[in-house]
Design a protein around this motif. Structure first.
Motif, PDB file in Angstrom:
ATOM      1  N   GLY A 167       0.798  -0.990  -0.058  1.00 22.63           N
ATOM      2  CA  GLY A 167      -0.113   0.111  -0.062  1.00 22.63           C
ATOM      3  C   GLY A 167       0.812   1.220  -0.114  1.00 22.63           C
TER       4      GLY A 167
ATOM      5  N   ALA B   3      -0.864   3.073   3.011  1.00 25.49           N
ATOM      6  CA  ALA B   3      -2.632   2.973   2.723  1.00 25.49           C
ATOM      7  C   ALA B   3      -2.941   1.858   3.387  1.00 25.49           C
ATOM      8  CB  ALA B   3      -2.921   2.969   1.229  1.00 25.49           C
ATOM      9  N   ARG B   4      -4.162   2.175   3.903  1.00 24.74           N
ATOM     10  CA  ARG B   4      -4.933   0.894   4.869  1.00 24.74           C
ATOM     11  C   ARG B   4      -6.186   0.566   4.319  1.00 24.74           C
ATOM     12  NH1 ARG B   4      -0.470  -0.801   7.400  1.00 24.74           N
ATOM     13  NH2 ARG B   4       0.386   0.935   8.823  1.00 24.74           N
ATOM     14  N   THR B   5      -6.771   1.356   3.383  1.00 24.87           N
ATOM     15  CA  THR B   5      -8.126   0.999   3.137  1.00 24.87           C
ATOM     16  C   THR B   5      -7.917   0.480   1.590  1.00 24.87           C
ATOM     17  OG1 THR B   5      -9.046   3.132   2.422  1.00 24.87           O
ATOM     18  CG2 THR B   5      -9.079   2.597   4.894  1.00 24.87           C
ATOM     19  N   PRO B   6      -9.141  -0.358   1.107  1.00 22.99           N
ATOM     20  CA  PRO B   6      -9.090  -0.448  -0.460  1.00 22.99           C
ATOM     21  C   PRO B   6      -9.301   0.979  -1.394  1.00 22.99           C
ATOM     22  CG  PRO B   6     -10.516  -1.825   0.743  1.00 22.99           C
ATOM     23  CD  PRO B   6     -10.201  -0.928   1.903  1.00 22.99           C
ATOM     24  N   LEU B   7      -9.984   1.858  -0.695  1.00 24.94           N
ATOM     25  CA  LEU B   7     -10.232   3.174  -1.490  1.00 24.94           C
ATOM     26  C   LEU B   7      -8.802   3.897  -1.504  1.00 24.94           C
ATOM     27  CD1 LEU B   7     -13.512   4.520  -0.392  1.00 24.94           C
ATOM     28  CD2 LEU B   7     -12.847   3.527  -2.517  1.00 24.94           C
ATOM     29  N   GLU B   8      -7.929   3.980  -0.193  1.00 19.74           N
ATOM     30  CA  GLU B   8      -6.699   4.508  -0.462  1.00 19.74           C
ATOM     31  C   GLU B   8      -5.734   3.708  -1.449  1.00 19.74           C
ATOM     32  OE1 GLU B   8      -5.650   4.291   3.653  1.00 19.74           O
ATOM     33  OE2 GLU B   8      -6.639   6.077   4.128  1.00 19.74           O
ATOM     34  N   ARG B   9      -5.963   2.439  -1.602  1.00 24.28           N
ATOM     35  CA  ARG B   9      -4.942   1.484  -2.332  1.00 24.28           C
ATOM     36  C   ARG B   9      -5.328   1.663  -3.927  1.00 24.28           C
ATOM     37  NH1 ARG B   9      -2.063  -2.899  -0.506  1.00 24.28           N
ATOM     38  NH2 ARG B   9      -1.987  -3.130   1.516  1.00 24.28           N
TER      39      ARG B   9
ATOM     40  N   ALA C 206      -7.977  -3.478  -5.386  1.00 28.98           N
ATOM     41  CA  ALA C 206      -7.117  -3.321  -4.259  1.00 28.98           C
ATOM     42  C   ALA C 206      -6.458  -4.346  -3.666  1.00 28.98           C
ATOM     43  CB  ALA C 206      -8.240  -2.626  -3.184  1.00 28.98           C
TER      44      ALA C 206
END
Length: 282
Positions: free
Chosen positions: A45, A210-216, A256
């Motif tokens: 990420g 990045a931690r969340t799928p949207l951030e990835r 993601a």
């Protein structure tokens, strides 16, 4: 003045303050840098900076600064660019100048996850801390084989060979052989990734990531936007041909999944998708 007698090329991006957190991957063409950088960034990420996507922006900076080798390269025909002596090929590649510009680019990055910086101009002269860097070094024989598989013109092949020798000399001069990953014909991408993660364990543990799928997905979209910008900048030059609307470009799948490094080939004119949906291979 540089060692070639050229005036320095300003980046236009020299903010004060420390370099944002980054790890650095260098190596000559054909070493597997891009494959490693994508796998590392996607798995963890991280933000991805690929120097190839800034080639034309860097050349434009050099032209604006009146850099002689950059100006000469633009004035020559495509055939003439690759028929000069080795010293001329290396000078017109802007290899040394681009290394400094990459370092400036990284210093100018805003807040975000740790950045994986990848490129041939990433040399021991470029990185702020060798403990945060690795260099992939294939044997000359392996590099020749991989470059031959690409069907490159003789001049391009010669430049890439020169870049291998140049990097080898810089690694020796800086005493950073312990940061080298030797690439053999038997080496797999997974093995290279594992070795790189071990060598870079300290900075990788520091993050952030990045931690969340949207951030990835946002990180992968940003990397794809850089690829699209590179193609558009190339096709805008007066000596190129190709339709920016239809030329096929291979982007990264924007799912993601940390294990996914698949490519998605689409016409350049269709990126980004009008509906804003992520590009997906599956």
């Amino acid at each position: 003045m540089s060692e070639r007698g050229e005036s320095a090329v300003p980046s236009g991006n020299r903010p004060p303050g420390p370099c944002p957190p980054a790890v650095w991957i260098g190596g000559p063409p054909g070493a597997g840098k891009s494959t490693l950088a994508r796998a590392l960034a996607h798995r963890r990420g991280l933000r991805l900076y690929q120097s190839d996507t800034l080639t034309w922006e860097h050349r434009d900076r050099a032209l604006a600064a009146g850099h002689r080798a950059a100006t000469r390269w633009e004035a020559l025909s495509p055939g003439e660019r690759w028929s000069g002596p080795p010293a001329g090929l290396l000078a017109m590649s802007l290899h040394q100048e681009r290394g400094a510009m990459i370092a400036d680019d990284v210093r100018a990055l805003g807040r975000g996850p740790l950045t994986v910086v990848e490129g041939t101009p990433v040399t021991p002269d470029t990185v702020p801390d060798p403990a945060r860097a690795v260099w992939l070094m294939p044997s000359p024989e392996l590099q020749r084989r991989r470059l031959a598989e690409r069907g490159l013109p003789a001049g391009v092949h010669e430049l890439y060979t020169l870049l291998l020798a140049d990097l080898d000399a810089r690694i020796t001069a800086h005493g950073v052989a312990d940061r080298v990953i030797t690439v053999t014909p038997e080496a797999t991408p997974a093995a290279t990734l594992a070795t790189a993660e071990a060598l870079l364990a300290g900075p990788l543990a520091e993050g952030p990531a990045a931690r969340t799928p949207l951030e990835r997905q946002a990180l992968r979209r940003a990397a794809n936007e850089a690829v699209a910008a590179q193609y558009r900048a190339y096709l805008a030059r007066p000596w190129t041909t190709g339709d920016p609307a239809t030329v096929p470009v291979t982007f990264t799948c924007e799912c993601a999944d940390p294990a996914c490094t698949a490519g998605v080939t689409a016409p350049l004119g269709t990126f980004p998708p009008a509906d804003g949906a992520p590009l997906r291979r599956h």
